[in-house]
Design a protein around this motif. Sequence first.
Motif, PDB file in Angstrom:
ATOM      1  N   MET A  60       5.710  -0.097 -45.786  1.00  0.00           N
ATOM      2  CA  MET A  60       5.315  -1.504 -46.069  1.00  0.00           C
ATOM      3  C   MET A  60       6.300  -2.732 -46.823  1.00  0.00           C
ATOM      4  SD  MET A  60       1.620  -0.922 -46.116  1.00  0.00           S
ATOM      5  CE  MET A  60       0.828  -2.672 -45.799  1.00  0.00           C
ATOM      6  N   ASN A  61       7.156  -2.102 -46.463  1.00  0.00           N
ATOM      7  CA  ASN A  61       8.495  -3.835 -47.019  1.00  0.00           C
ATOM      8  C   ASN A  61       9.746  -3.305 -46.299  1.00  0.00           C
ATOM      9  OD1 ASN A  61      10.266  -0.702 -47.594  1.00  0.00           O
ATOM     10  ND2 ASN A  61       9.959  -0.444 -49.197  1.00  0.00           N
ATOM     11  N   ASP A  62       9.425  -3.396 -44.820  1.00  0.00           N
ATOM     12  CA  ASP A  62      10.216  -3.323 -44.268  1.00  0.00           C
ATOM     13  C   ASP A  62      10.431  -4.773 -43.269  1.00  0.00           C
ATOM     14  OD1 ASP A  62      11.528  -0.490 -43.876  1.00  0.00           O
ATOM     15  OD2 ASP A  62       9.913  -0.049 -43.178  1.00  0.00           O
ATOM     16  N   TRP A  63      10.275  -5.414 -43.792  1.00  0.00           N
ATOM     17  CA  TRP A  63      10.256  -7.048 -42.710  1.00  0.00           C
ATOM     18  C   TRP A  63      11.527  -7.664 -43.427  1.00  0.00           C
ATOM     19  CZ3 TRP A  63       8.507  -7.758 -38.512  1.00  0.00           C
ATOM     20  CH2 TRP A  63       8.387  -9.541 -37.787  1.00  0.00           C
ATOM     21  N   SER A 110      16.382   0.094 -45.389  1.00  0.00           N
ATOM     22  CA  SER A 110      16.256  -0.894 -44.205  1.00  0.00           C
ATOM     23  C   SER A 110      17.113  -1.067 -43.621  1.00  0.00           C
ATOM     24  CB  SER A 110      15.461  -1.413 -44.355  1.00  0.00           C
ATOM     25  OG  SER A 110      13.929  -1.395 -45.001  1.00  0.00           O
ATOM     26  N   ILE A 111      18.452  -1.337 -44.388  1.00  0.00           N
ATOM     27  CA  ILE A 111      19.411  -2.072 -43.575  1.00  0.00           C
ATOM     28  C   ILE A 111      20.271  -0.392 -42.991  1.00  0.00           C
ATOM     29  CG2 ILE A 111      21.538  -2.992 -43.449  1.00  0.00           C
ATOM     30  CD1 ILE A 111      20.941  -4.021 -46.546  1.00  0.00           C
ATOM     31  N   THR A 112      19.764   1.100 -43.615  1.00  0.00           N
ATOM     32  CA  THR A 112      20.500   2.148 -42.423  1.00  0.00           C
ATOM     33  C   THR A 112      20.107   2.348 -41.797  1.00  0.00           C
ATOM     34  OG1 THR A 112      20.943   2.365 -45.001  1.00  0.00           O
ATOM     35  CG2 THR A 112      21.433   4.545 -43.373  1.00  0.00           C
ATOM     36  N   PHE A 113      18.650   2.742 -41.709  1.00  0.00           N
ATOM     37  CA  PHE A 113      17.578   2.850 -40.394  1.00  0.00           C
ATOM     38  C   PHE A 113      17.905   1.360 -39.883  1.00  0.00           C
ATOM     39  CE2 PHE A 113      13.298   2.135 -38.698  1.00  0.00           C
ATOM     40  CZ  PHE A 113      12.970   3.739 -38.034  1.00  0.00           C
ATOM     41  N   VAL A 132      13.916 -13.724 -50.921  1.00  0.00           N
ATOM     42  CA  VAL A 132      15.219 -14.518 -51.362  1.00  0.00           C
ATOM     43  C   VAL A 132      16.270 -13.924 -49.753  1.00  0.00           C
ATOM     44  CG1 VAL A 132      17.282 -15.061 -51.984  1.00  0.00           C
ATOM     45  CG2 VAL A 132      15.135 -15.143 -53.268  1.00  0.00           C
ATOM     46  N   VAL A 133      16.202 -12.948 -49.661  1.00  0.00           N
ATOM     47  CA  VAL A 133      16.747 -11.896 -49.029  1.00  0.00           C
ATOM     48  C   VAL A 133      16.649 -12.356 -47.577  1.00  0.00           C
ATOM     49  CG1 VAL A 133      17.345  -9.722 -47.580  1.00  0.00           C
ATOM     50  CG2 VAL A 133      16.856 -10.191 -50.022  1.00  0.00           C
ATOM     51  N   PHE A 134      15.109 -12.559 -47.288  1.00  0.00           N
ATOM     52  CA  PHE A 134      14.901 -12.893 -45.637  1.00  0.00           C
ATOM     53  C   PHE A 134      15.359 -14.717 -45.380  1.00  0.00           C
ATOM     54  CE2 PHE A 134      10.929 -15.001 -43.153  1.00  0.00           C
ATOM     55  CZ  PHE A 134      11.162 -13.938 -42.478  1.00  0.00           C
ATOM     56  N   VAL A 135      15.090 -15.058 -46.794  1.00  0.00           N
ATOM     57  CA  VAL A 135      15.311 -16.526 -45.728  1.00  0.00           C
ATOM     58  C   VAL A 135      16.932 -16.861 -46.127  1.00  0.00           C
ATOM     59  CG1 VAL A 135      16.130 -19.278 -47.582  1.00  0.00           C
ATOM     60  CG2 VAL A 135      13.705 -18.339 -47.357  1.00  0.00           C
ATOM     61  N   ILE A 136      18.129 -16.071 -46.866  1.00  0.00           N
ATOM     62  CA  ILE A 136      19.289 -15.672 -46.479  1.00  0.00           C
ATOM     63  C   ILE A 136      19.931 -15.372 -44.972  1.00  0.00           C
ATOM     64  CG2 ILE A 136      21.555 -14.781 -46.463  1.00  0.00           C
ATOM     65  CD1 ILE A 136      20.683 -14.712 -49.446  1.00  0.00           C
ATOM     66  N   GLY A 167       5.736 -12.465 -39.375  1.00  0.00           N
ATOM     67  CA  GLY A 167       5.902 -11.583 -40.205  1.00  0.00           C
ATOM     68  C   GLY A 167       5.937 -11.094 -41.108  1.00  0.00           C
ATOM     69  N   PHE A 168       6.198 -12.747 -42.397  1.00  0.00           N
ATOM     70  CA  PHE A 168       6.985 -12.169 -43.741  1.00  0.00           C
ATOM     71  C   PHE A 168       5.315 -12.349 -43.855  1.00  0.00           C
ATOM     72  CE2 PHE A 168       7.411 -14.216 -48.109  1.00  0.00           C
ATOM     73  CZ  PHE A 168       8.541 -13.477 -48.169  1.00  0.00           C
ATOM     74  N   ALA A 169       4.669 -13.534 -43.662  1.00  0.00           N
ATOM     75  CA  ALA A 169       3.324 -13.833 -44.281  1.00  0.00           C
ATOM     76  C   ALA A 169       2.273 -13.119 -43.859  1.00  0.00           C
ATOM     77  CB  ALA A 169       3.010 -15.835 -43.417  1.00  0.00           C
ATOM     78  N   TRP A 170       2.545 -11.868 -42.479  1.00  0.00           N
ATOM     79  CA  TRP A 170       1.651 -10.867 -42.844  1.00  0.00           C
ATOM     80  C   TRP A 170       1.666  -9.633 -43.496  1.00  0.00           C
ATOM     81  CZ3 TRP A 170      -2.137  -9.030 -38.957  1.00  0.00           C
ATOM     82  CH2 TRP A 170      -2.486  -7.808 -38.516  1.00  0.00           C
ATOM     83  N   TYR A 171       2.642  -9.770 -44.122  1.00  0.00           N
ATOM     84  CA  TYR A 171       3.004  -8.438 -44.546  1.00  0.00           C
ATOM     85  C   TYR A 171       2.395  -9.138 -46.456  1.00  0.00           C
ATOM     86  CZ  TYR A 171       4.163  -4.447 -42.411  1.00  0.00           C
ATOM     87  OH  TYR A 171       4.536  -3.473 -41.505  1.00  0.00           O
ATOM     88  N   ALA A 172       2.926 -10.783 -46.368  1.00  0.00           N
ATOM     89  CA  ALA A 172       2.521 -10.501 -47.505  1.00  0.00           C
ATOM     90  C   ALA A 172       0.895 -10.775 -47.915  1.00  0.00           C
ATOM     91  CB  ALA A 172       2.956 -12.575 -47.896  1.00  0.00           C
ATOM     92  N   GLY A 173       0.086 -11.595 -46.710  1.00  0.00           N
ATOM     93  CA  GLY A 173      -0.844 -11.580 -46.808  1.00  0.00           C
ATOM     94  C   GLY A 173      -1.373 -10.372 -47.322  1.00  0.00           C
ATOM     95  N   ILE A 174      -1.605  -9.422 -46.130  1.00  0.00           N
ATOM     96  CA  ILE A 174      -2.196  -7.901 -46.359  1.00  0.00           C
ATOM     97  C   ILE A 174      -2.189  -6.990 -47.859  1.00  0.00           C
ATOM     98  CG2 ILE A 174      -1.445  -5.307 -45.925  1.00  0.00           C
ATOM     99  CD1 ILE A 174      -1.084  -5.940 -43.124  1.00  0.00           C
ATOM    100  N   HIS A 175      -0.951  -7.294 -47.889  1.00  0.00           N
ATOM    101  CA  HIS A 175      -0.655  -7.305 -49.957  1.00  0.00           C
ATOM    102  C   HIS A 175      -1.238  -8.399 -51.371  1.00  0.00           C
ATOM    103  CE1 HIS A 175       2.894  -4.411 -49.341  1.00  0.00           C
ATOM    104  NE2 HIS A 175       2.131  -3.827 -49.647  1.00  0.00           N
TER     105      HIS A 175
END
Lengths: 668, 80
Positions: free
Chosen positions: A90-93, A259-262, B19-23, B51-59
Amino acid sequence: MTGTLLAQAQARGTTLDYVIIIAYFVGILGFGTFFGRTTRTTRDFFFGGQRFSWWLIGFSMVATGVGSYSFIKYSQKGFEYGMSSSMTYMNDWFFVPFFMFGWLPIIYFARVRSIPEYFQRRFDGRSRLMAVIILLTYLIAYIGYNIYTLGVAAHAVLGVNLYTAMVVITVATTIYVAVGGQTAVIFTDLAQGAMLLLAGGVLLLLGLDHLGMDGGIVAGLRSWWTSLDLPARLPFAGFARPEDFNFVGIFWQDGIASSITFLFINQGLIMRFLAAKSVNDGRKCILFNTVFLLPISAVVVSCAGWVGRAMVARGQLDPDTSSTQVFVTVAELVCHPGVFGFVLAALCAALMSTIDTLTNAVAALFVYDIYQPYIKKHAPDRHYLATARWVTLVGSGISLGLGIYFSFKQDLYRTHGEFIAAVTPPLVMSVFLGAFWKRYTPAAAFWSMFLGAALIYASKFFPALVKPIADLHGSEPAQDGTYSYITALFGLLVAGTIGIVISLFTKPKPLHEIAGLWIGSIDLGRRRFKGAEPDFQRGRPIKAAIRVSPDGTTPATPSLTFEEYVAHVSDQETPEQRDRRHELAESGQNPPEYPLVRLGVQDMYRLHVKEGDLLFVGDARRWLGGLRSLHCRAGKSHAEGNVVLMHAEAFRAGTFLPDRPVRVEKFF
Amino acid sequence: MGIPEYWWPYLYQYGVGGVVFVIGLALILGYRSCNLSRREDRFWLGVLVFGFAWYAGIHLLWYLAALYVLPATPTGGPPA
């Protein structure tokens, strides 16, 4: 872990369980060979003809992603640490934007067939050679280790002979992969993915029912939840402790590096995405998989450990139960005869579905990156198809041999693991920077792979190299002084820094040579893919009947797929013509010859299609997922409505059925 | 009073990961690989943010459930 399992081997289950497991093997073998029988070209063998729908690819990827040992490993972590065992799923997005709008359209439109081929086109030949050596070394040994671990699991769970289990599994997998290639892999993985999810769901419900005693599943849910302490309830492990299972290390190793590898260098997964009928279907697939299926998979692979942990707290399970055995122990405890066999068959499915994907990937790497460029350059496609099948057989044999060898010499696999851990981050960074930075140079790609791997390997002997980054995150070293998870961050930083610095002092490739191969040139890649200016105006798909007609195409455009066309003409052209054609094809400048079809003038209007646009024609039964379908190019219109005129050869290539209506969509 | 340690992973994952996502978003928008003049690309940009909000929300919900839904036992399960 394998040693513990081997020591605890014993026969379990009833006759009914064994019957179900055998039926599974027979069924999956028949399923794979049945759906793979339409394979006629290398494009079919490696990419399933590039025609499958997102849901089919997405479901099949569940089985591929839930790989060897996932059930045992994550049940173990769930048993020891609680719900944080779900972290890795659950950390792949975070890298999905890079994939959806960067890497996927690049490789799809540039018709990249393998990762080393991308290295050749984006960088140079030496980078390609290095990439192919790394990937083949990794894949063959990894398949061998999977075969070995699968044998260990079967031996531990069922008590069958270790080597018999390894041989049976390898033979079964090899048969359907060699016959059907990617299509067989996708369809068997679809069945296996469904089995995995169903088996995991059944195991969870039966486990909760067992916990609830007479109160049923709802009481079991309450009992399970209240038996967990706070750390076991949380979705993440401790921030930097313990050393062997902490959040920050897993975030960098799994959430970022893996994740990048995958998504970027897993040849098997890349081929799966390229089997999608369009880039949009690839995007839907990653969305479906990451948002919906991965969280479910996290529960499926961990639930036996979670239930087992609650059972211990409730006094229903011996606290001394081995964590490596908890999956089998809980399954045996809560499942009835027959259901236990089904769960064990799902365990086999998880293991086999990883092997089949990687076996197909090995064949692709060998044919596209060794055989075609270095051994036999301009052979007909049917020759490469036959070679791919032989490579599948030989590669599986080598992997089986390695698997048997690993059973005696586990140190060898450990050395292999260290080698892979050292070379993966630089390989990943080279692909990543190549795709997202036009200034990234061939020299930088080569040296960042070479020097980056050397430095990462050196960090094993000189942990002080990793210490500053580890200290920054509060990570502690293992007993031998080395760092495990956090080394992934070190590797990415080192490889990235080397690559960037060397790029600043060396000459990049001219832009026209890397057109379509980096993010700023995707529109050009799309134009080349189509062979004309893309048209994004969307129309409504139509339903029509196919009429096979020799006059359905113009003489200038043969009604064959590009590979069939190549195979067809290769006997009739001069060597000079052939070399020129191959040069163009390898440089990605040769638009493929799609079969030409003709639509009614009103249908073209409804679809917003004009002559030359790309179409997708598929059997109207959408649940087939694109099995009977073909990419085509729109020809001149005709007067009749809801009729597609198509050449007989195109009809055969799409494996269409007479009297079955088709659905026509505009591609772009 | 500092933030309890059990919140650190959540903040780190969606902070550094964010940060990675925004980049990533900045790159695909900057190079017009995701072209907002196309309706389809606007849809997919929405999907990415969802998708980002989905995971942040679930957690986040998971944390709240762990903390507040039925009291947790002081110790549970086998020793790790």
